[in-house]
Design an enzyme around this catalytic site. Sequence first.
Site, PDB file in Angstrom:
ATOM      1  N   HIS A 253      -0.265  -1.221   2.291  1.00  0.00           N
ATOM      2  CA  HIS A 253       0.849  -1.803   2.777  1.00  0.00           C
ATOM      3  C   HIS A 253       0.907  -2.740   3.407  1.00  0.00           C
ATOM      4  O   HIS A 253      -0.157  -3.458   4.105  1.00  0.00           O
ATOM      5  CB  HIS A 253       0.474  -1.265   3.986  1.00  0.00           C
ATOM      6  CG  HIS A 253       0.534   0.399   3.994  1.00  0.00           C
ATOM      7  ND1 HIS A 253      -0.291   1.555   3.513  1.00  0.00           N
ATOM      8  CD2 HIS A 253       2.114   1.425   3.687  1.00  0.00           C
ATOM      9  CE1 HIS A 253      -0.419   2.776   3.877  1.00  0.00           C
ATOM     10  NE2 HIS A 253       1.358   3.161   3.768  1.00  0.00           N
ATOM     11  N   ASN A 254       1.738  -4.024   1.978  1.00  0.00           N
ATOM     12  CA  ASN A 254       1.233  -5.341   2.100  1.00  0.00           C
ATOM     13  C   ASN A 254       3.021  -5.570   2.056  1.00  0.00           C
ATOM     14  O   ASN A 254       4.249  -4.523   1.819  1.00  0.00           O
ATOM     15  CB  ASN A 254       0.714  -5.885   1.625  1.00  0.00           C
ATOM     16  CG  ASN A 254       0.941  -5.399  -0.461  1.00  0.00           C
ATOM     17  OD1 ASN A 254       1.883  -4.787  -0.468  1.00  0.00           O
ATOM     18  ND2 ASN A 254      -0.420  -5.153  -0.699  1.00  0.00           N
ATOM     19  N   PHE A 255       3.507  -7.322   1.938  1.00  0.00           N
ATOM     20  CA  PHE A 255       4.727  -7.156   1.591  1.00  0.00           C
ATOM     21  C   PHE A 255       5.508  -6.670   0.083  1.00  0.00           C
ATOM     22  O   PHE A 255       6.791  -6.309   0.590  1.00  0.00           O
ATOM     23  CB  PHE A 255       5.297  -9.103   1.509  1.00  0.00           C
ATOM     24  CG  PHE A 255       6.481  -9.447   1.117  1.00  0.00           C
ATOM     25  CD1 PHE A 255       7.556  -9.138   2.174  1.00  0.00           C
ATOM     26  CD2 PHE A 255       7.138  -9.910   0.436  1.00  0.00           C
ATOM     27  CE1 PHE A 255       8.995  -9.446   2.360  1.00  0.00           C
ATOM     28  CE2 PHE A 255       8.095 -10.614   0.386  1.00  0.00           C
ATOM     29  CZ  PHE A 255       9.076 -10.568   1.168  1.00  0.00           C
ATOM     30  N   HIS A 293       9.749  -1.994   7.952  1.00  0.00           N
ATOM     31  CA  HIS A 293       9.402  -0.252   8.445  1.00  0.00           C
ATOM     32  C   HIS A 293       7.846   0.118   8.251  1.00  0.00           C
ATOM     33  O   HIS A 293       7.149   0.593   9.106  1.00  0.00           O
ATOM     34  CB  HIS A 293       9.626   0.672   7.357  1.00  0.00           C
ATOM     35  CG  HIS A 293       9.011   1.023   5.847  1.00  0.00           C
ATOM     36  ND1 HIS A 293       9.198  -0.219   5.127  1.00  0.00           N
ATOM     37  CD2 HIS A 293       7.912   1.479   5.044  1.00  0.00           C
ATOM     38  CE1 HIS A 293       8.043   0.076   3.694  1.00  0.00           C
ATOM     39  NE2 HIS A 293       7.277   1.021   4.026  1.00  0.00           N
ATOM     40  N   ASP A 294       7.034  -0.895   7.657  1.00  0.00           N
ATOM     41  CA  ASP A 294       5.346  -0.980   7.571  1.00  0.00           C
ATOM     42  C   ASP A 294       4.995  -2.377   8.373  1.00  0.00           C
ATOM     43  O   ASP A 294       3.833  -3.047   7.992  1.00  0.00           O
ATOM     44  CB  ASP A 294       4.909  -0.823   6.571  1.00  0.00           C
ATOM     45  CG  ASP A 294       4.766   0.553   6.217  1.00  0.00           C
ATOM     46  OD1 ASP A 294       4.438   1.483   7.019  1.00  0.00           O
ATOM     47  OD2 ASP A 294       5.007   0.703   5.049  1.00  0.00           O
ATOM     48  N   ASP A 403      10.520   5.200   1.013  1.00  0.00           N
ATOM     49  CA  ASP A 403       8.918   4.998   1.525  1.00  0.00           C
ATOM     50  C   ASP A 403       8.066   5.177   0.068  1.00  0.00           C
ATOM     51  O   ASP A 403       7.058   4.504  -0.148  1.00  0.00           O
ATOM     52  CB  ASP A 403       9.085   5.619   2.770  1.00  0.00           C
ATOM     53  CG  ASP A 403       7.479   4.618   3.306  1.00  0.00           C
ATOM     54  OD1 ASP A 403       7.337   4.236   2.772  1.00  0.00           O
ATOM     55  OD2 ASP A 403       6.911   5.620   4.508  1.00  0.00           O
TER      56      ASP A 403
END
Length: 547
Positions: A253-255, A293-294, A403
Amino acid sequence: MGSGSSSYTSKTIYLDVDGKMQKVLFSRHCSPCDIKELLCSSSNIPRNTAIMIVNPEGAFVSIDPTMPTNTPNSLYKVIPLSTGPLGEKEDMFQNVISQIAEQFSRAFRINELKTEVTNRLAMLEKRVELEGLKVVEIERCKNDLKKLREEMTSRAGGRVNCPCKYNFLDDGMKLTPRRDVPSYPKYTLSQETIEALKKPTFDVWHWEHNEMLSCLEYMYHDLGLVKEFNMNPITLKRWLLGIQENYRSNPFHNFRHCFCVSQMMYGMIHLCNLQEKLTLTDLGILMTAAVCHDLDHPGYNNTYQINARTELAVRYNDISPLENHHCAVAFQILSLPECNIFANVDPEAFKQIRQAIITLILATDMARHGEILDSFKHKVDSFDFTNEEHVTCLKMVLIKCCDISNEVRPTEVAEPWVDCLLEEYFMQSDREKSEGLPVAAFMDREKVTKPTAQIGFIKFVLIPMFETVMKLFPQIEEIMVQPLRDSRDHYEELKQIDDAMTEETCARLHCVDRVPEVTCVCYYDKVRPVRIISFICFAVSVWRLPL
């Protein structure tokens, strides 16, 4: 990477100017007038003089982009035509214009004004630079104070939040980008890259952060969102920088994951012709929700947040704590004037945009997967693009698809994401074991393999959802649904190979009386064939077991 090769193509001709060779280059896209001016300048002839070109044989050469090229051994000659009354009038007119310009310059002191403006701009730039340095110093002091506070808390015996837990003390922290637009490199995307961006096969692994930022910026311009929302292009750049710097360096969960989801959304917009079916406001909501979104994902999922009773779980009452946090950070960034891409939107319209973005980000909580997909299934057979409820449901399903769309991509692009996800899962399960919290089997490094992790997810989550979307957009079958089926078959084949190797190894080791503990390992650890085989290799090398 990401810099496009220029489409500029040039043509070269060689002139004989007063017995010397003169080389002239011009674009194939120049007009004949531009070429004539260039030839006049190269031959020391006044600009507006009528000219003609002759080759060494004395034949006339047309003056246009298609004119034949020559070599240094075959020079063209530029010949001015005789100046008639019209030419004299033009010269007189040029002289009058020059005199008028000189008089205006004297009357309005243009040069002095130019110098004064230049000096003032230099002073302003210096002030801006100093203010920027002050902001950096303030942020550095804040960080030092935060570290000191944590150290004091630790010495006092109080509990310090683990890195995955959100701290209420951070609420006042500004999320302004640490670097401003001047250090944001300018990239020109090639036509090949522009076309590739529209496809699910796009390889997201070959791009640096600045290049991904440029791609995201291009998407907003290409879809017409900058014009629709009257965005300041510099504000768009600053907002994207703020977004990138508020994604953590997690394994998954990164850029890069943010870019991956946003690029898939951009691809689906083109693939499904959504520009013709949805409003530009809807497209802006889809893209912005995908980008945000994250935000600030800590690398530990909702289950951990709730079981560990983290501050995020307490704040949001165990209801989608991460997704609520992503929304909060997104609008905290947008609340900064220098990052507010919706600053020129009517307040009432912004309320609706804000609510729609929140709805989409909250829809990415997998705990709501069944509820959202069932709702869409009831609408898809009689879908109405003029029905607001139908469109909202579609947008929720689209962001869900994007996603979790990694397996839609080619194997060489998708498979590294599985490794990243498992690494993040194992980090969480290790922490859960150390804190005495429940551990999900699919996150336990002792129980899960790539095939077992992927088969069920592809069969029971991805394929049913994408096949439902395919009813509304049949064109996605070949490009998105079939790759999912191929991926399912690929992992099922890997699982069969693993199972066969495990069974064969267990059967052989079952016959070995000297090491009965090996048989025990085989029966209780069948889900980890790689570990078993490693153990067997060790046993063979140490005890020389016959296999």
